[in-house]
Write a protein that holds these residues in place. Structure first.
Motif, PDB file in Angstrom:
ATOM      1  N   LEU A 107      12.711   0.273  -8.468  1.00  0.00           N
ATOM      2  CA  LEU A 107      12.077  -0.513  -9.762  1.00  0.00           C
ATOM      3  C   LEU A 107      11.747  -2.016  -9.341  1.00  0.00           C
ATOM      4  CD1 LEU A 107      11.033  -0.287 -12.592  1.00  0.00           C
ATOM      5  CD2 LEU A 107      13.329  -0.865 -13.441  1.00  0.00           C
ATOM      6  N   ALA A 108      12.451  -2.557  -8.734  1.00  0.00           N
ATOM      7  CA  ALA A 108      12.065  -4.283  -8.545  1.00  0.00           C
ATOM      8  C   ALA A 108      11.062  -4.144  -7.645  1.00  0.00           C
ATOM      9  CB  ALA A 108      13.282  -4.916  -7.733  1.00  0.00           C
ATOM     10  N   GLY A 116       2.901  -8.514  -9.491  1.00  0.00           N
ATOM     11  CA  GLY A 116       2.826  -9.763  -8.609  1.00  0.00           C
ATOM     12  C   GLY A 116       1.496  -9.433  -7.615  1.00  0.00           C
ATOM     13  N   GLY A 117       1.424  -8.062  -7.347  1.00  0.00           N
ATOM     14  CA  GLY A 117       0.410  -7.866  -6.175  1.00  0.00           C
ATOM     15  C   GLY A 117       0.959  -7.888  -4.862  1.00  0.00           C
ATOM     16  N   ILE A 118       2.337  -8.029  -4.945  1.00  0.00           N
ATOM     17  CA  ILE A 118       3.048  -8.170  -3.186  1.00  0.00           C
ATOM     18  C   ILE A 118       3.005  -6.744  -2.715  1.00  0.00           C
ATOM     19  CG2 ILE A 118       5.025  -8.959  -2.459  1.00  0.00           C
ATOM     20  CD1 ILE A 118       5.707 -10.663  -4.625  1.00  0.00           C
ATOM     21  N   THR A 119       2.473  -6.620  -1.554  1.00  0.00           N
ATOM     22  CA  THR A 119       2.338  -5.453  -0.950  1.00  0.00           C
ATOM     23  C   THR A 119       3.192  -5.328   0.587  1.00  0.00           C
ATOM     24  OG1 THR A 119       0.357  -5.933   0.194  1.00  0.00           O
ATOM     25  CG2 THR A 119       0.445  -4.721  -1.764  1.00  0.00           C
ATOM     26  N   HIS A 124       8.716  -7.936  -0.604  1.00  0.00           N
ATOM     27  CA  HIS A 124       9.657  -7.041  -1.274  1.00  0.00           C
ATOM     28  C   HIS A 124      11.098  -7.491  -1.356  1.00  0.00           C
ATOM     29  CE1 HIS A 124       6.508  -3.813  -0.838  1.00  0.00           C
ATOM     30  NE2 HIS A 124       6.147  -4.502  -1.785  1.00  0.00           N
ATOM     31  N   LEU A 125      11.655  -8.092  -0.127  1.00  0.00           N
ATOM     32  CA  LEU A 125      13.013  -8.329  -0.038  1.00  0.00           C
ATOM     33  C   LEU A 125      13.750  -8.938  -1.007  1.00  0.00           C
ATOM     34  CD1 LEU A 125      12.861  -9.975   3.763  1.00  0.00           C
ATOM     35  CD2 LEU A 125      13.752  -7.723   2.771  1.00  0.00           C
ATOM     36  N   ALA A 257      17.010  -3.410   0.631  1.00  0.00           N
ATOM     37  CA  ALA A 257      16.042  -4.402   0.497  1.00  0.00           C
ATOM     38  C   ALA A 257      15.217  -4.523   1.978  1.00  0.00           C
ATOM     39  CB  ALA A 257      16.644  -5.805   0.457  1.00  0.00           C
ATOM     40  N   ALA A 258      15.936  -4.315   2.816  1.00  0.00           N
ATOM     41  CA  ALA A 258      15.513  -4.433   4.392  1.00  0.00           C
ATOM     42  C   ALA A 258      14.893  -3.154   4.780  1.00  0.00           C
ATOM     43  CB  ALA A 258      16.752  -4.859   5.583  1.00  0.00           C
ATOM     44  N   VAL A 259      15.353  -1.955   4.682  1.00  0.00           N
ATOM     45  CA  VAL A 259      14.720  -0.863   5.308  1.00  0.00           C
ATOM     46  C   VAL A 259      14.545   0.350   4.299  1.00  0.00           C
ATOM     47  CG1 VAL A 259      16.140  -1.153   7.479  1.00  0.00           C
ATOM     48  CG2 VAL A 259      17.114   0.110   5.642  1.00  0.00           C
TER      49      VAL A 259
END
Length: 338
Positions: A107-108, A116-119, A124-125, A257-259
């Motif tokens: 979800l985060a 935020g438009g972060i791709t 994402h971390l 978060a990493a993979v």
């Protein structure tokens, strides 16, 4: 105490442990050689030692060594988290994702894309780790609404929260194509395209989680005897559960978060090791440090060669491995209750 409960002595079979380490080293070297641009084992080894501007050395150092190292540390983290989770809930079918960690991270990530438009994966971390940690904390708070926090209530709280978070994630991705496009590549769980900077970022969290988990082996053995006996032996149940939950959060949060959410490593490895080594959590925690990386590295290598020149993500391969194992465990438990 441990003899009465059927637990074996602490010391691992040195030969088996050394054999497992040998297999892991061989898989690491094979991981450096296998890929869209295959290298011979000798060529991969020479490229690793040289660390120069040759093609083999650049491939090994820039692409495959960070990927291999990340597979080792995340495989160990997920396997150890699975051992802790199954001991905490006294349920051999429990998976770290049952606490809602994967759902919170997912979800985060979707929110980071949607709002935020972060791709980029690197972007994402922090969101994924924060979502995983927040979900685990919410599960603990939900479970504490009763006078006594038992393993059943903890599992139910995790399932309920995970279902709710997954529903929100599904709703957002249904109506936002950009969020869906980024999410679908992250959610399958992949080691491809990860670099040394990513490994350096997750290493402190994984090290802290592993230290907590390995230090909790004796306490987890006591909890396995049941809450009444654990209390009679002087165990502080609230503190033990909090530390175990913190270890799971650090390990699964950083690895996810990493993979991305790689499933079944935390389910398959503890189950297989328990059949071989018995129920002593200290033995299981130590062995999972080797067995987890072996499973994840094997899945990653198989994914590289299965549909060459394309790749199949490691998370997909572990699902193919873990699905039959889970089915066998369920059927076995069902036959045992007849």
């Amino acid at each position: 105490m441990f003899r009465a409960s059927g637990l074996r002595p602490l010391a691992l079979d040195t030969g088996a442990l050394c054999g497992g380490i040998g297999v892991l080293v061989a898989l690491c070297l094979l991981s450096l050689a296998v890929g869209s641009r295959p290298l011979g084992l000798a060529e991969a080894w020479d490229g690793l030692r040289a660390h120069d501007d040759t093609v083999a050395s650049l491939i090994v150092w820039r692409l495959r060594l960070p990927r291999t190292a990340l597979a080792v540390v995340t495989g160990a983290a997920l396997a150890v988290a699975g051992v802790v989770m199954q001991a905490l809930t006294r349920n051999p079918l429990a998976d770290p994702g049952i606490l809602g960690v994967n759902a919170g991270a997912s979800l985060a990530v979707v929110l980071s894309v949607w709002l935020g438009g972060i791709t980029a994966v690197s972007g994402h971390l922090w969101f994924a780790f924060a979502g995983a940690a927040l979900a685990a904390a919410l599960v603990q708070l939900m479970a504490r609404r009763s006078a006594e926090v038992g393993p059943t209530r903890l599992v139910l709280a995790g399932i309920a929260l995970g279902a709710s978070l997954n529903a929100i994630t599904g709703t957002i991705t249904m109506y936002d194509t950009s969020a869906f496009d980024s999410y679908r590549f992250w959610v399958v769980g992949a080691l491809e395209g990860r670099d040394a900077a990513l490994l350096a970022w997750v290493a402190p969290f994984l090290a802290a989680g592993l230290a907590l988990a390995l230090a909790s082996g004796h306490t987890l053995n006591v909890l396995a005897l049941g809450e009444e006996q654990a209390t009679a032996l002087g165990a502080r149940l609230g503190r033990a559960r909090a530390l175990a939950l913190l270890a799971i959060t650090l390990l699964c949060g950083a690895a996810t978060a990493a993979v991305g959410p790689i499933s079944f490593v935390g389910l398959v490895v503890p189950h297989v090791l328990r059949l071989v080594l018995g129920a002593d959590q200290r033995r299981l925690l130590t062995a999972s440090l080797v067995a987890g990386p072996i499973l994840l590295l094997t899945a990653d290598i198989v994914g590289r060669v299965l549909i060459r020149p394309d790749e199949m993500e490691a998370g997909v391969v572990t699902a193919f491995i873990g699905g039959p194992v889970l089915l066998g465990m369920v059927l076995r438990r069902g036959e045992g209750r007849r």
